[in-house]
Design an enzyme around this catalytic site. Structure first.
Site, short mmCIF file in Angstrom:
data_model
loop_
_atom_site.label_atom_id
_atom_site.label_comp_id
_atom_site.label_asym_id
_atom_site.label_seq_id
_atom_site.Cartn_x
_atom_site.Cartn_y
_atom_site.Cartn_z
N SER A 146 0.05 6.48 -2.16
CA SER A 146 -1.05 5.52 -2.13
C SER A 146 -2.36 6.30 -2.13
CB SER A 146 -0.97 4.66 -0.86
OG SER A 146 -2.16 3.94 -0.63
N TYR A 159 0.28 3.12 7.96
CA TYR A 159 0.42 3.18 6.50
C TYR A 159 0.02 4.55 5.97
CZ TYR A 159 0.21 1.50 1.67
OH TYR A 159 0.43 1.33 0.32
#
Length: 279
Positions: A146, A159
């Site tokens: 990401s 995350y």
């Protein structure tokens, strides 16, 4: 390393029922790859698989419904894929979940849920399918990290931790697998319009006001069509690119972090701060 050959090989894709995973499945099928599709959403996965079968009747398409947050279920899936799909030449670890909230606002169980899906599932599936990949020189591995695997914003400790872990793991195995003729691509998408916002959880300690504010800010970033992202990933696989940044929302932070590794957040936070209301 020669270009990856899609036709005739088998591609395992996780998170294949929607978003980037669905778009990847469709584009890989167009290039002649047989498919092994994994997702927790049985209905949507079946719909995607049936649609591709209708368009590409000559391809073999298998589906597995598994919740990757369940370590035991993921372990069983890994063993099954290794046994039933020794023809695998491409593994794309795409499935992911998100959790909003500062570290002191989430429970350890909530944090672990993110790590199970975003990182431990990547480890288990890659480890199980490595023998199959090694048996096919010219195979390829893709791990989707990401933009939060490049920089770590406040409120995204879980995350970011999972995506930085994917990045580090991918770089290490890339170096290890080069001698086996296996390519490894780590992908850092920016704001892709996927269902991750819908499936995201919020830490138990996050207030309703904080949740709604964070949801609106997050939604503004999701501007890139999944098919566009998938096309870039497929191209990176074919060309054996080691690293792929998708969108300005990934490329700009990458430059910023390189220039200001210790202080980039001050600049980002200042830019993200809402403008004062006009009198």
């Amino acid at each position: 390393m020669r270009a990856y050959a899609f036709a005739g090989g088998a591609a395992v894709v996780t998170g294949a029922a929607s978003g980037i995973g669905e778009a990847l499945a469709r584009q890989l099928a167009e290039r002649g790859s047989n498919l092994v599709l994994v997702d927790r959403d049985a209905a949507r996965l079946a719909e995607v698989a049936d649609d591709i079968r209708s368009a590409r009747p000559g391809l073999a398409i298998d589906t597995y419904v598994v919740d990757l947050s369940d370590d035991d279920a993921t372990g069983r899936l890994a063993e099954t894929l290794a046994t039933e799909h020794p023809e695998t030449t491409l593994l794309i670890n795409n499935a992911g979940v998100a959790l909003g909230g500062r570290f002191d606002q989430v429970t350890l169980e909530e944090f672990d849920w993110v790590m199970a899906v975003n990182f431990r599932a990547v480890i288990r599936l890659t480890h199980a399918l490595l023998p199959a990949l090694k048996a096919h020189p010219g195979a390829h591995l893709v791990n989707v990290s990401s933009v939060f695997g490049i920089f770590a914003p406040a409120g995204q400790a879980a995350y970011a931790a999972s995506k930085f872990a994917v990045r580090g793991f991918s770089e290490a195995v890339r170096h290890e697998l080069a001698e086996n003729g296996i390519g490894v691509t780590v992908v850092h998408p920016g704001g892709i319009k996927t269902r991750i916002a819908e499936s995201a959880r919020t830490g138990s300690g996050v207030s309703v006001e904080e949740y709604e504010r964070g949801r609106k800010q997050f939604a503004k970033l999701l501007t890139i069509d999944p098919a566009t992202a998938a096309a870039q990933i497929v191209d990176a696989i074919e060309k054996r690119r080691p690293r792929l940044l998708i969108g300005w929302s990934a490329k700009l932070p990458d430059v910023l972090v390189r220039l200001l590794p210790g202080t980039y957040w001050k600049l980002i936070a200042r830019r993200a701060r809402p403008a004062p209301a006009k009198p």
